[in-house]
Enzyme design. Structure first.
Site, PDB file in Angstrom:
ATOM      1  N   CYS A 119       0.866  -1.184   0.000  1.00 47.72           N
ATOM      2  CA  CYS A 119       0.000   0.000   0.000  1.00 47.72           C
ATOM      3  C   CYS A 119       0.896   1.225   0.000  1.00 47.72           C
ATOM      4  CB  CYS A 119      -0.921   0.025   1.217  1.00 47.72           C
ATOM      5  SG  CYS A 119      -1.911   1.544   1.325  1.00 47.72           S
TER       6      CYS A 119
ATOM      7  N   MET B 221      -4.506   5.035  -5.454  1.00 45.56           N
ATOM      8  CA  MET B 221      -3.610   4.230  -4.640  1.00 45.56           C
ATOM      9  C   MET B 221      -2.181   4.694  -4.878  1.00 45.56           C
ATOM     10  SD  MET B 221      -6.195   2.615  -6.353  1.00 45.56           S
ATOM     11  CE  MET B 221      -5.628   1.402  -7.534  1.00 45.56           C
TER      12      MET B 221
END
Length: 393
Positions: free
Chosen positions: A104, A317
């Protein structure tokens, strides 16, 4: 006692970029959860509140979106010349599994601050004022990330005037460097796993699409918005309220994952939701972001919309931003073409919440293969809550 008491586990709830997650020091986890396996997964699922057939995660720390259903485990690094090992788990909302296949990028912005607060960084390396350079080993993808964490009076500075579209309030800027971000492990191989910068992706029953498959930051499939019937200015509701569109995207993603060599059969995509990502691009145009502000044509180089865990992301993201910056630097990719097909070392793209700039410089080696040594972006992070989570045994 018929029912045992809850477990009490030290944890920190943090925002990193446009995501939130529950952070743990590895040593604070129960012994059986300090190693990978079913015990760890069951514990973290219960912390977040999954699987939840209602899709709300009411009985846990999750926020019922892919951006807020996340866990992080940190430990002193076992790798030479690194400070901390960072392991990320993307928790499914309605299914009983955690996807450990990728990173992430947004929560990466919070890793350095958490490591410093937890004493995982040598205090002598933390200045009284300035920036502490935290050398992160990203265990999911086996890559090095450098975080430059602002320090004031010997402690992490979290407040500031840096604004990040997709986050309501300003905070301190954290610069992140993703070193050698192209994948080189068993999952996916080279930066362009098919050996081409553009391929024809045949999806039975759906159609054939031009696609750029790239392993940089996170495995990503880029498509042209126009081929899908979109403009690239779409916001979340326009995609996420269209059940047929989401099913089509998932079918395309599954076939793309096979083409990238990430899975052998499309049936495996259901248990690999975090990777690859799927995104669509378009040339720049003005549009109204989800906040209501206008993103002007002159503010951006191209438009990008990306899906995460089966839904259109509210912003972008961080790992997908690395893929965007990398692809924009390589001539011939769909991203490079949408951005005007001109040489560039940084690109600013429009996403549903606004804009984001990411820098990357691509070079060809002697064999003609493309390489990217570094991708850079700025994020922010802060502690939201610190204490303990309670988990039924």
């Amino acid at each position: 006692m018929k029912f045992p008491p809850q477990q009490k586990i030290a944890a920190t709830y943090m925002r990193g970029g446009t995501s939130k997650g529950v952070f743990f020091n590895l040593n604070d986890l129960p012994v059986e959860a300090q190693v990978a396996g079913a015990a760890r997964d069951q514990l973290l699922l219960r912390v977040i509140g999954s699987p939840d057939p209602y899709g709300k995660q009411i009985d846990g720390m999750g926020g019922a979106t892919s951006s807020t259903s996340k866990t992080v485990i940190l430990a002193k690094s076992q790798q030479p010349e690194h400070d901390v090992d960072y392991l990320f788990g993307q928790v499914s909302i309605d299914q009983p599994f955690i996807d450990w296949s990728g990173n992430c990028g947004n929560l990466t912005a919070a890793v350095g601050a958490f490591a410093i607060r937890q004493g995982l960084i040598d205090p002598e390396r933390v200045p009284d004022n300035g920036h502490c350079t935290v050398r992160i080993w990203q265990k999911n993808i086996q890559k090095t990330i450098i975080a430059h964490v602002p320090i004031t009076h010997g402690v992490v500075q979290e407040t500031g005037d840096f604004e990040l579209d997709g986050v309501t309030f300003p905070a301190a800027e954290v610069q992140i460097e993703f070193l050698d971000p192209a994948e080189d492990g068993e999952d996916g191989g080279a930066m362009f796993p098919t050996g081409q910068v553009v391929d024809d992706l045949e999806v039975p029953g759906v159609g054939t699409f031009k696609a750029t498959f790239i392993n940089a930051g996170i495995p990503t499939i880029f498509l042209n918005a126009a081929e899908l019937g979109y403009t690239g200015t779409e916001l979340q509701d326009q995609i996420n309220n269209d059940v047929a569109a989401l099913a089509r995207f998932e079918t395309i993603r599954a076939h793309g994952a096979v083409k990238m060599g990430l899975i052998k059969d499309i049936s495996e995509a259901a248990s690999r939701q975090h990777t690859p990502k799927i995104a669509f691009v378009a040339p720049p145009q003005s549009y109204q972001a989800s906040s209501g502000k206008t993103v002007e044509l002159s503010d951006i180089d191209l438009l990008v919309r990306a899906l995460s865990m089966g839904k259109l992301h509210h912003a972008m993201m961080g790992t997908a931003a690395v893929a965007i910056g990398t692809a924009a630097a390589v001539p011939g990719t769909l991203v490079h073409t949408a951005a005007g097909a001109i040489p560039r070392e940084a690109v600013r793209f429009g996403h549903p919440s606004g804009t984001l700039r990411v820098g990357a410089e691509a070079v060809q080696d002697t064999s003609g293969q493309w390489q990217v040594k570094k991708a850079i972006m700025s994020r922010s992070a802060r502690v939201l809550m610190e204490g303990f989570v309670y988990v039924p045994q």
